[in-house]
Design an enzyme around this catalytic site. Sequence first.
Site, short mmCIF file in Angstrom:
data_model
loop_
_atom_site.label_atom_id
_atom_site.label_comp_id
_atom_site.label_asym_id
_atom_site.label_seq_id
_atom_site.Cartn_x
_atom_site.Cartn_y
_atom_site.Cartn_z
CE LYS A 18 46.57 31.83 35.71
NZ LYS A 18 47.64 32.66 35.58
NE ARG A 93 50.34 29.77 41.29
CZ ARG A 93 49.43 30.79 40.96
NH1 ARG A 93 48.27 30.36 41.11
NH2 ARG A 93 49.83 32.00 40.90
NE ARG A 132 47.70 42.26 38.97
CZ ARG A 132 47.53 41.00 38.95
NH1 ARG A 132 46.76 40.34 38.03
NH2 ARG A 132 48.25 40.24 39.88
NE ARG A 165 47.92 40.35 43.81
CZ ARG A 165 47.51 39.15 43.04
NH1 ARG A 165 46.38 39.14 42.18
NH2 ARG A 165 48.02 38.25 42.84
NE ARG A 176 52.62 36.60 41.58
CZ ARG A 176 51.65 37.56 41.03
NH1 ARG A 176 52.06 38.89 41.29
NH2 ARG A 176 50.68 36.84 40.74
P1 AMP Z 1 47.44 34.36 41.92
O1 AMP Z 1 46.51 35.61 42.14
O2 AMP Z 1 46.70 33.22 41.21
O3 AMP Z 1 48.58 34.86 41.08
O4 AMP Z 1 47.88 33.63 43.14
C1 AMP Z 1 48.64 34.58 44.29
C2 AMP Z 1 49.21 33.67 45.07
O5 AMP Z 1 48.53 32.82 45.83
C3 AMP Z 1 50.55 32.78 44.62
O6 AMP Z 1 51.59 33.72 44.16
C4 AMP Z 1 50.73 31.88 45.45
O7 AMP Z 1 51.47 32.49 46.61
C5 AMP Z 1 49.36 31.53 46.25
N1 AMP Z 1 48.63 30.61 45.37
C6 AMP Z 1 47.49 30.60 44.38
N2 AMP Z 1 47.15 29.56 43.78
C7 AMP Z 1 47.84 28.47 44.38
C8 AMP Z 1 48.39 27.17 44.17
N3 AMP Z 1 47.35 26.43 43.35
N4 AMP Z 1 49.32 26.59 44.79
C9 AMP Z 1 49.96 27.27 45.73
N5 AMP Z 1 49.95 28.46 45.74
C10 AMP Z 1 48.97 29.13 45.32
#
Ligand code: AMP
Length: 226
Positions: A18, A93, A132, A165, A176
Amino acid sequence: MPNRNLNLILLGPPGSGKGTQGERLQEDLELPYYATGDILRAAVKDATEVGLAAREYMDRGDLVPDDVIIGLIAERLESGEADRGFILDGFPRTVPQAEALDAKLSEIGRQLTAVILIDASDEEIVRRLSGRRVSSNGGYVYHVEFNPPKVEGICDVDDSELIVRDDDKPEVVRHRLEQYHEKTAPLVDYYSRQALLNRVDGSRDPDQVGEAVRSLISTFSLEEGP
Ligand code: AMP
């Protein structure tokens, strides 16, 4: 008045691509791109109130509470900068987040144009995320197998050390994915029922996925014509 905004959501499991596609679309379409994971990581780095509240959830691979994240997006939609449209990545989400977004959009007289689901299997996701690497400042992304840096462990662009990360560590990746299946996957049905869902196979290489996404979007733009 026809709806001439392009209001897009990129949906899909973590690591499905994404972010890569969102950044390309941002350039192509010249629209604001809101990746909630990036917004939260910046808040953690700057130790803001939101960052301090979010950090422990993120490190565990849990979702940050809905009210924190809904506030962040609502602010941006109200700011005027997204008046021509937006690209959302990583939001919504959960079903309550999707409902809050619907409510906010209808309050400001807008509606979603489409949801693009970039899908990939759990096996593929684990392979991608475990390889990654990101530059120490978080800005540049590599993969040990698919997109290696010129010098192992060093960012091509800013010479910083490449790191994993915290939430790309294998046990956190598994968590996740569980969170995705339990809390985010129901949005596939949610948006299918609204006839907004478009599925793209994210297991192909990024250029092929990009091509599929672009051709989909050209059909949305036509529908919106004058
Ligand atoms: P991502 O980089 O999109 O995988 O997001 C990393 C982390 O940020 C996720 O594992 C969540 O802990 C938090 N996060 C990002 N977007 C959301 C969301 N819309 N709702 C809740 N937690 C989020």
